[in-house]
Design a protein around this motif. Structure first.
Motif, PDB file in Angstrom:
ATOM      1  N   ARG A   1      75.471  82.403 109.247  1.00  0.00           N
ATOM      2  CA  ARG A   1      74.570  82.913 110.094  1.00  0.00           C
ATOM      3  C   ARG A   1      73.008  82.755 109.636  1.00  0.00           C
ATOM      4  O   ARG A   1      72.220  82.311 110.157  1.00  0.00           O
ATOM      5  N   LYS A   2      72.950  83.111 108.248  1.00  0.00           N
ATOM      6  CA  LYS A   2      71.497  83.079 107.715  1.00  0.00           C
ATOM      7  C   LYS A   2      71.234  81.342 107.499  1.00  0.00           C
ATOM      8  O   LYS A   2      69.908  80.975 107.645  1.00  0.00           O
TER       9      LYS A   2
ATOM     10  N   HIS B   1      70.222  80.400 110.870  1.00  0.00           N
ATOM     11  CA  HIS B   1      68.904  80.953 111.333  1.00  0.00           C
ATOM     12  C   HIS B   1      67.875  80.233 110.713  1.00  0.00           C
ATOM     13  O   HIS B   1      66.758  80.016 111.295  1.00  0.00           O
ATOM     14  N   GLU B   2      67.937  79.895 109.358  1.00  0.00           N
ATOM     15  CA  GLU B   2      66.915  79.044 108.660  1.00  0.00           C
ATOM     16  C   GLU B   2      66.679  77.720 109.072  1.00  0.00           C
ATOM     17  O   GLU B   2      65.668  77.324 109.600  1.00  0.00           O
TER      18      GLU B   2
ATOM     19  N   THR C   1      67.045  77.193 112.483  1.00  0.00           N
ATOM     20  CA  THR C   1      66.297  77.480 113.676  1.00  0.00           C
ATOM     21  C   THR C   1      64.998  77.804 113.533  1.00  0.00           C
ATOM     22  O   THR C   1      64.175  77.105 114.295  1.00  0.00           O
TER      23      THR C   1
ATOM     24  N   LYS D   1      68.689  78.200 118.998  1.00  0.00           N
ATOM     25  CA  LYS D   1      69.471  79.366 119.359  1.00  0.00           C
ATOM     26  C   LYS D   1      69.564  79.412 120.738  1.00  0.00           C
ATOM     27  O   LYS D   1      68.612  79.673 121.487  1.00  0.00           O
TER      28      LYS D   1
ATOM     29  N   TYR E   1      74.445  77.668 118.529  1.00  0.00           N
ATOM     30  CA  TYR E   1      73.181  76.809 118.217  1.00  0.00           C
ATOM     31  C   TYR E   1      73.217  75.534 118.801  1.00  0.00           C
ATOM     32  O   TYR E   1      74.276  75.147 118.825  1.00  0.00           O
TER      33      TYR E   1
END
Length: 129
Positions: A41-42, A45-46, A48, A55, A61
């Protein structure tokens, strides 16, 4: 988890994204064999934040497709099919979604509706209401 191990996971995830086609859809579960869901997830997220991915919804994603006019939105039907494939279930459009797809209506539905052999739920994609 050490930073070297996280770096290896990140390298593999980013390589998978780089080698994919535009409008490819990624789920956290796609990388479940690499490490903990929170680590994946991290990393996503990075990606993104850096603009490599967008997202679309909770745990969904998309690699954006860019035309000379800007970003091309991914068809919602494609997202629905990818979710069905991930969950190993069948989906069929219903209501106004079905009417539009078979040409009985030219109105494009605001919300897509499917019947499914999987669990019943509502999935919010992007900023749609």
């Amino acid at each position: 988890m050490g930073s070297a191990e996280r770096g290896n996971i990140k390298h593999y995830v980013m390589r998978s994204i780089d080698e994919s086609q535009p409008h490819s859809i990624f789920f956290i579960s796609d990388f479940a064999t690499l490490g903990a869901a929170e680590t994946i997830r991290k990393i996503l997220h990075e990606a993104t934040i850096s603009g490599i991915l967008e997202k679309a919804g909770h745990g969904i994603y998309i690699k954006p497709k860019i035309s000379r006019f800007g970003k091309v939105p991914v068809p919602l039907e494609k997202i629905a099919r990818e979710i069905a494939d991930r969950d190993k279930c069948e989906i069929l459009p219903t209501g106004s979604t079905a009417a539009n797809l078979i040409g009985l209506s030219t109105q494009v539905p605001m919300n897509l509706s499917y019947i499914t052999t999987g669990s019943t739920r509502t999935i919010k994609i992007g900023d749609s209401k």
